[in-house]
Design an enzyme around this catalytic site. Structure first.
Site, short mmCIF file in Angstrom:
data_model
loop_
_atom_site.label_atom_id
_atom_site.label_comp_id
_atom_site.label_asym_id
_atom_site.label_seq_id
_atom_site.Cartn_x
_atom_site.Cartn_y
_atom_site.Cartn_z
N PHE A 185 -7.98 -4.98 2.05
CA PHE A 185 -7.43 -5.84 2.45
C PHE A 185 -5.70 -5.53 2.73
CE2 PHE A 185 -6.11 -9.39 0.63
CZ PHE A 185 -4.61 -9.80 0.33
N LYS A 186 -5.27 -5.12 1.77
CA LYS A 186 -3.65 -4.81 0.90
C LYS A 186 -3.29 -3.40 2.10
CE LYS A 186 -2.99 -7.79 -1.38
NZ LYS A 186 -2.89 -8.16 -2.60
N ASP A 187 -4.45 -2.74 2.89
CA ASP A 187 -4.44 -1.33 3.47
C ASP A 187 -3.72 -1.40 4.17
OD1 ASP A 187 -5.04 0.48 1.58
OD2 ASP A 187 -7.12 0.25 2.75
#
Length: 516
Positions: free
Chosen positions: A111-113
């Site tokens: 999810f950090k993308d």
């Protein structure tokens, strides 16, 4: 002006959102907040039309007010135009009677993308005319590091230095970082846990002597962790976009509240949900879902934040955190902007490892937030049950939140679990949950077996790691981290006017060593 940001610990030295993004953290160690960012609420009907990119431009325009519409449009196009495997960027899919918000379709399968494809774009616009080189420094519990490396690799005028706790990330996560290409990247393992690395990074940001040496050579440090408002703001978007998807599919009517179950350690992802609520999203409750490192759950129950506890290495390593930095922003808003209180609480945390929040502030927090936790055994059982009952494969972090959801009595609201990583980032543990007899120490053998067992396909960017050369093997003790950062600045930006520091002596580890 509503576009100005200031520290959670002081009203002095206000800055624009562009300056806040470049600085990352306030000079006094606080986090940047804005008192006017929530003045213009989002029209829910706007979420029924348009693309993810259009939604992002609209919502970021409210939080980052000094960026022009044209600047944001360009940033969003470059961040999301062709970098995500799903056309929806963050699709919502059913899991039984509830839903998953799939946040792992970006280039590093986490999810950090979503935020770290955007942050380099925002930073690039913010530094126009600034003239200084920027070294991004971050600590990671597994996913932020690779996403930051992927987002900033090759970006002109920027470098990135990533620290991760040695032996406390999965082998796939380790290889994602250790094999990163690019002339402007540095990766280093640190003896200790994530909190040790994160605390030292914060100290490095407060090192005025280091800042002075780098400033004299035209270089400044900034952050890619969710303490940077440029990391946090893009995460608000997918809460709104998910609501629009649910409304378009007929799962809810505009105005209906939604409960979100969020696996979290550093409190950034769930805080983005709170920001969404402040911007007008009908959020019922935000569930803070923890593993055995349950400092946040205890805090929500007792009002006491106490990091003086045993650290547990779990099968959901990105949540193995005892110092949840973004909680400071919630304390600021829940206390009605009481910077003196926040400063006092943070001083207590630094000196004594504990603080107690006044009851009225806790009452405000509990109006929105609930806590829940899952043991490793419960997490494995949820992975297996979810696969067997629904045919949906989830990773251990998602499974922590799904465990909390399954243990919570439905209240008639739509319920959404934030699915934060591909199950193939944690193949060995997911496989073991489905087949307790599996004993693969090598994550790639586990990946192959998991694919064969479930008839699913691992993302190419993960399965292809096994053939990439390892570039980074350095392991240092915490005191040497400053030296690593300074050496990285010298190397990336060729700051030849000053004597280059000698790189710390590196330890070593095997690229295929099990991190379980």
């Amino acid at each position: 002006m509503k576009s100005f940001y200031h520290s959670t610990r002081s009203f002095s030295q206000p800055v624009t959102s562009k300056q806040a993004i470049l600085e990352g953290i306030a000079p006094d160690g606080g986090l940047f907040v804005s008192d006017g960012a929530f003045d213009d609420l989002v029209e829910l009907s706007d979420m029924l039309a348009g693309t993810y990119e259009e939604h992002a431009a609209e919502i970021l325009g409210r939080l980052l007010c000094d960026f022009s519409a044209q600047e944001l449009s360009g940033c969003v196009r470059r961040a999301y135009g062709s970098t995500f495997a799903s056309p929806a960027v963050t699709p919502v899919t059913p899991v039984g009677d509830d839903f998953l918000l799939e946040l792992y379709h970006g280039p590093t399968s986490a999810f950090k993308d979503v935020a770290l494809q955007m942050l380099p774009q925002l930073m690039g616009v913010a530094r126009q005319g600034d003239g200084r080189d920027i070294m991004i420094v971050c600590a990671t519990s597994g996913d932020t590091g690779k996403a930051a490396l992927a987002g900033f690799a090759g970006v002109e005028g920027c470098g990135v230095t990533v620290f991760y706790p040695h032996g406390k990330v999965s082998d796939v996560q380790q290889l994602q970082m250790a094999t990163q290409t690019g002339h402007n990247v540095e990766v280093c393992a640190v003896e200790g846990n994530f909190d040790d690395a994160q605390s030292e990074v914060k100290r490095i940001f407060g090192d005025r002597q280091l800042a002075g040496r780098l400033e004299a050579q035209g270089c400044v440090l900034s952050s890619a962790n969710s303490i940077n408002i440029g990391r946090l703001a893009p995460q608000v978007v997918y809460y709104f976009d998910a609501y629009g998807q649910l409304a378009k599919e007929g799962a809810l009517k505009l105005g209906d509240p939604v409960d979100f179950y969020v696996p979290t350690g550093n409190f950034g992802d769930v805080l983005a949900g709170y920001y969404a609520k402040r911007l007008g999203l009908p959020v019922g409750r935000l569930y803070v879902c923890s593993n055995a490192n349950d400092v946040l759950c205890d805090f929500l129950e007792t009002g006491v934040y106490d990091r003086r506890r045993d650290f547990h290495k779990t099968i959901s390593p990105s949540m193995d955190i005892l110092i949840s930095s973004n909680l400071e922003r919630l304390l600021y808003y829940a206390s009605d902007s009481d910077v003196e209180l926040v400063s006092s609480l943070m001083d207590s945390l630094a000196k004594d490892g504990v603080y107690q929040v006044p009851q009225p502030v806790m009452d405000t927090i509990r109006e929105t937030f609930s806590g829940g936790k899952a043991t490793d055994q419960e997490t494995r059982a949820t992975i297996a049950r979810t696969w067997n009952e629904t045919g949906v494969l989830i990773d251990p972090h998602t499974a922590v939140a799904k465990t909390v959801l399954d243990a919570t009595e439905p209240e008639g609201r739509v319920r959404v679990v934030l699915s934060t990583a591909s199950p193939y980032k944690f193949s060995a543990e997911v496989l073991r949950a489905l087949d307790p007899a599996a004993t693969f120490a090598d994550g790639f053998k586990a990946m192959d077996r998991l694919a064969a067992l479930t008839h699913t396909q691992p993302p190419a960017q993960l399965s292809g790691l096994r053939s990439l050369p390892v570039r980074f093997t350095q392991v240092v003790e915490r005191p040497a981290m400053t030296q690593v950062v300074e050496h990285a600045c010298q190397s990336v930006f060729d700051l030849s006017d000053a004597e280059k520091p000698i790189a710390p002596e590196a330890g070593s580890f095997s690229a295929t060593e099990s991190q379980e």
